[in-house]
Design a protein around this motif. Structure first.
Motif, PDB file in Angstrom:
ATOM      1  N   GLY A  82      -8.927  31.630 -29.725  1.00  0.00           N
ATOM      2  CA  GLY A  82     -10.357  31.529 -29.962  1.00  0.00           C
ATOM      3  C   GLY A  82     -10.780  30.222 -30.608  1.00  0.00           C
ATOM      4  N   MET A  83      -9.844  29.344 -30.881  1.00  0.00           N
ATOM      5  CA  MET A  83     -10.161  28.062 -31.511  1.00  0.00           C
ATOM      6  C   MET A  83     -10.112  26.964 -30.452  1.00  0.00           C
ATOM      7  SD  MET A  83     -10.315  28.654 -34.918  1.00  0.00           S
ATOM      8  CE  MET A  83      -9.917  27.143 -35.716  1.00  0.00           C
ATOM      9  N   THR A  84     -10.982  25.989 -30.579  1.00  0.00           N
ATOM     10  CA  THR A  84     -10.937  24.831 -29.696  1.00  0.00           C
ATOM     11  C   THR A  84     -10.827  23.577 -30.549  1.00  0.00           C
ATOM     12  OG1 THR A  84     -13.338  24.651 -29.676  1.00  0.00           O
ATOM     13  CG2 THR A  84     -12.347  25.919 -27.901  1.00  0.00           C
ATOM     14  N   SER A  85     -10.277  22.554 -29.951  1.00  0.00           N
ATOM     15  CA  SER A  85     -10.141  21.297 -30.688  1.00  0.00           C
ATOM     16  C   SER A  85     -11.508  20.630 -30.804  1.00  0.00           C
ATOM     17  CB  SER A  85      -9.166  20.367 -29.977  1.00  0.00           C
ATOM     18  OG  SER A  85      -9.722  19.893 -28.769  1.00  0.00           O
ATOM     19  N   MET A  86     -11.625  19.730 -31.751  1.00  0.00           N
ATOM     20  CA  MET A  86     -12.871  18.988 -31.950  1.00  0.00           C
ATOM     21  C   MET A  86     -13.193  18.165 -30.697  1.00  0.00           C
ATOM     22  SD  MET A  86     -15.367  18.453 -33.921  1.00  0.00           S
ATOM     23  CE  MET A  86     -15.160  18.481 -35.662  1.00  0.00           C
ATOM     24  N   GLU A  87     -12.162  17.581 -30.095  1.00  0.00           N
ATOM     25  CA  GLU A  87     -12.358  16.788 -28.878  1.00  0.00           C
ATOM     26  C   GLU A  87     -12.950  17.636 -27.759  1.00  0.00           C
ATOM     27  OE1 GLU A  87      -9.790  14.179 -25.633  1.00  0.00           O
ATOM     28  OE2 GLU A  87      -8.755  15.162 -27.293  1.00  0.00           O
ATOM     29  N   ASP A  88     -12.395  18.820 -27.538  1.00  0.00           N
ATOM     30  CA  ASP A  88     -12.898  19.711 -26.500  1.00  0.00           C
ATOM     31  C   ASP A  88     -14.325  20.169 -26.793  1.00  0.00           C
ATOM     32  OD1 ASP A  88     -10.536  19.492 -25.092  1.00  0.00           O
ATOM     33  OD2 ASP A  88      -9.691  21.354 -25.915  1.00  0.00           O
ATOM     34  N   ALA A  89     -14.598  20.449 -28.051  1.00  0.00           N
ATOM     35  CA  ALA A  89     -15.943  20.889 -28.435  1.00  0.00           C
ATOM     36  C   ALA A  89     -16.968  19.777 -28.205  1.00  0.00           C
ATOM     37  CB  ALA A  89     -15.956  21.329 -29.900  1.00  0.00           C
ATOM     38  N   LEU A  90     -16.620  18.543 -28.577  1.00  0.00           N
ATOM     39  CA  LEU A  90     -17.538  17.417 -28.359  1.00  0.00           C
ATOM     40  C   LEU A  90     -17.737  17.136 -26.871  1.00  0.00           C
ATOM     41  CD1 LEU A  90     -16.500  14.936 -31.177  1.00  0.00           C
ATOM     42  CD2 LEU A  90     -18.682  16.108 -30.927  1.00  0.00           C
ATOM     43  N   ARG A  91     -16.659  17.192 -26.110  1.00  0.00           N
ATOM     44  CA  ARG A  91     -16.758  16.965 -24.669  1.00  0.00           C
ATOM     45  C   ARG A  91     -17.657  18.022 -24.022  1.00  0.00           C
ATOM     46  NH1 ARG A  91     -11.443  16.468 -23.117  1.00  0.00           N
ATOM     47  NH2 ARG A  91     -11.592  14.252 -23.576  1.00  0.00           N
ATOM     48  N   ASP A  92     -17.491  19.280 -24.424  1.00  0.00           N
ATOM     49  CA  ASP A  92     -18.315  20.369 -23.893  1.00  0.00           C
ATOM     50  C   ASP A  92     -19.789  20.166 -24.271  1.00  0.00           C
ATOM     51  OD1 ASP A  92     -18.688  22.875 -22.554  1.00  0.00           O
ATOM     52  OD2 ASP A  92     -18.901  23.800 -24.543  1.00  0.00           O
ATOM     53  N   PHE A  93     -20.029  19.779 -25.526  1.00  0.00           N
ATOM     54  CA  PHE A  93     -21.396  19.527 -25.985  1.00  0.00           C
ATOM     55  C   PHE A  93     -22.044  18.393 -25.185  1.00  0.00           C
ATOM     56  CE2 PHE A  93     -24.198  16.905 -28.645  1.00  0.00           C
ATOM     57  CZ  PHE A  93     -25.232  17.806 -28.853  1.00  0.00           C
ATOM     58  N   MET A  94     -21.311  17.300 -24.997  1.00  0.00           N
ATOM     59  CA  MET A  94     -21.869  16.147 -24.288  1.00  0.00           C
ATOM     60  C   MET A  94     -22.142  16.455 -22.824  1.00  0.00           C
ATOM     61  SD  MET A  94     -22.543  13.990 -26.477  1.00  0.00           S
ATOM     62  CE  MET A  94     -23.182  12.856 -25.290  1.00  0.00           C
ATOM     63  N   SER A  95     -21.306  17.277 -22.203  1.00  0.00           N
ATOM     64  CA  SER A  95     -21.531  17.597 -20.792  1.00  0.00           C
ATOM     65  C   SER A  95     -22.795  18.439 -20.600  1.00  0.00           C
ATOM     66  CB  SER A  95     -20.325  18.316 -20.202  1.00  0.00           C
ATOM     67  OG  SER A  95     -20.208  19.608 -20.743  1.00  0.00           O
ATOM     68  N   LYS A  96     -23.201  19.168 -21.639  1.00  0.00           N
ATOM     69  CA  LYS A  96     -24.391  20.014 -21.559  1.00  0.00           C
ATOM     70  C   LYS A  96     -25.623  19.369 -22.197  1.00  0.00           C
ATOM     71  CE  LYS A  96     -21.578  24.148 -21.638  1.00  0.00           C
ATOM     72  NZ  LYS A  96     -21.137  25.286 -22.429  1.00  0.00           N
ATOM     73  N   SER A  97     -25.427  18.261 -22.872  1.00  0.00           N
ATOM     74  CA  SER A  97     -26.502  17.633 -23.638  1.00  0.00           C
ATOM     75  C   SER A  97     -27.464  16.845 -22.752  1.00  0.00           C
ATOM     76  CB  SER A  97     -25.883  16.681 -24.677  1.00  0.00           C
ATOM     77  OG  SER A  97     -26.882  15.933 -25.315  1.00  0.00           O
ATOM     78  N   ARG A  98     -28.710  16.749 -23.200  1.00  0.00           N
ATOM     79  CA  ARG A  98     -29.702  15.914 -22.517  1.00  0.00           C
ATOM     80  C   ARG A  98     -29.435  14.439 -22.763  1.00  0.00           C
ATOM     81  NH1 ARG A  98     -35.136  18.247 -24.846  1.00  0.00           N
ATOM     82  NH2 ARG A  98     -34.746  16.306 -25.919  1.00  0.00           N
ATOM     83  N   LEU A  99     -28.565  14.114 -23.714  1.00  0.00           N
ATOM     84  CA  LEU A  99     -28.243  12.729 -24.038  1.00  0.00           C
ATOM     85  C   LEU A  99     -27.251  12.112 -23.050  1.00  0.00           C
ATOM     86  CD1 LEU A  99     -27.741  13.025 -27.892  1.00  0.00           C
ATOM     87  CD2 LEU A  99     -29.714  12.106 -26.688  1.00  0.00           C
ATOM     88  N   LYS A 100     -26.575  12.924 -22.267  1.00  0.00           N
ATOM     89  CA  LYS A 100     -25.520  12.420 -21.390  1.00  0.00           C
ATOM     90  C   LYS A 100     -26.001  11.314 -20.452  1.00  0.00           C
ATOM     91  CE  LYS A 100     -21.858  13.523 -18.257  1.00  0.00           C
ATOM     92  NZ  LYS A 100     -21.169  14.473 -17.449  1.00  0.00           N
ATOM     93  N   PRO A 101     -27.125  11.460 -19.741  1.00  0.00           N
ATOM     94  CA  PRO A 101     -27.551  10.368 -18.850  1.00  0.00           C
ATOM     95  C   PRO A 101     -27.794   9.054 -19.600  1.00  0.00           C
ATOM     96  CG  PRO A 101     -28.751  12.366 -18.332  1.00  0.00           C
ATOM     97  CD  PRO A 101     -27.992  12.630 -19.602  1.00  0.00           C
ATOM     98  N   ARG A 102     -28.374   9.126 -20.768  1.00  0.00           N
ATOM     99  CA  ARG A 102     -28.641   7.907 -21.537  1.00  0.00           C
ATOM    100  C   ARG A 102     -27.346   7.275 -22.030  1.00  0.00           C
ATOM    101  NH1 ARG A 102     -30.145   3.266 -22.340  1.00  0.00           N
ATOM    102  NH2 ARG A 102     -30.819   2.693 -24.400  1.00  0.00           N
ATOM    103  N   LEU A 103     -26.400   8.086 -22.483  1.00  0.00           N
ATOM    104  CA  LEU A 103     -25.111   7.565 -22.926  1.00  0.00           C
ATOM    105  C   LEU A 103     -24.334   6.959 -21.760  1.00  0.00           C
ATOM    106  CD1 LEU A 103     -24.034  10.330 -25.445  1.00  0.00           C
ATOM    107  CD2 LEU A 103     -24.802   8.020 -25.961  1.00  0.00           C
ATOM    108  N   THR A 104     -24.446   7.559 -20.589  1.00  0.00           N
ATOM    109  CA  THR A 104     -23.811   7.004 -19.392  1.00  0.00           C
ATOM    110  C   THR A 104     -24.419   5.649 -19.066  1.00  0.00           C
ATOM    111  OG1 THR A 104     -23.397   9.239 -18.563  1.00  0.00           O
ATOM    112  CG2 THR A 104     -23.294   7.443 -16.964  1.00  0.00           C
TER     113      THR A 104
END
Length: 95
Positions: free
Chosen positions: A4-26
């Motif tokens: 039930g635990m995820t790494s910080m890297e996986d959590a951030l990657r998941d957040f960024m893939s769903k975030s509205r900020l992704k196109p701007r960061l790209t």
């Protein structure tokens, strides 16, 4: 890791893939790597680069460069998508 635990890297990657900020960061990643992708000369005469709805808008006032970029659209799409590691750019618009 415990169940039930995820790494910080996986959590951030998941957040960024769903975030509205992704196109701007790209877009920022493309701008930062533009000189490396296209070379110093093209980079110097490129005024702006914007990513809008999977279209990469490249602005320049140098007519010969506009023509060279329009001949290289497929190459630009391939280089940018390879750098990003995913298919983000589907079309290039030269202005």
């Amino acid at each position: 890791m415990r169940y039930g635990m995820t790494s910080m890297e996986d959590a951030l990657r998941d957040f960024m893939s769903k975030s509205r900020l992704k196109p701007r960061l790209t877009e920022v990643r493309i701008q930062e790597n533009w000189e490396q992708l296209m070379g110093k000369t093209i980079s110097r005469y490129t005024e702006s680069i914007q990513l809008i709805d999977s279209k990469l808008h490249i602005t320049t006032t140098v007519a010969p460069l506009k023509q060279e970029l329009s001949y290289s659209k497929d190459r630009i799409i391939k280089l940018v998508n390879e750098m990003l590691g995913e298919t983000v750019v589907r079309e290039v618009v030269i202005r």
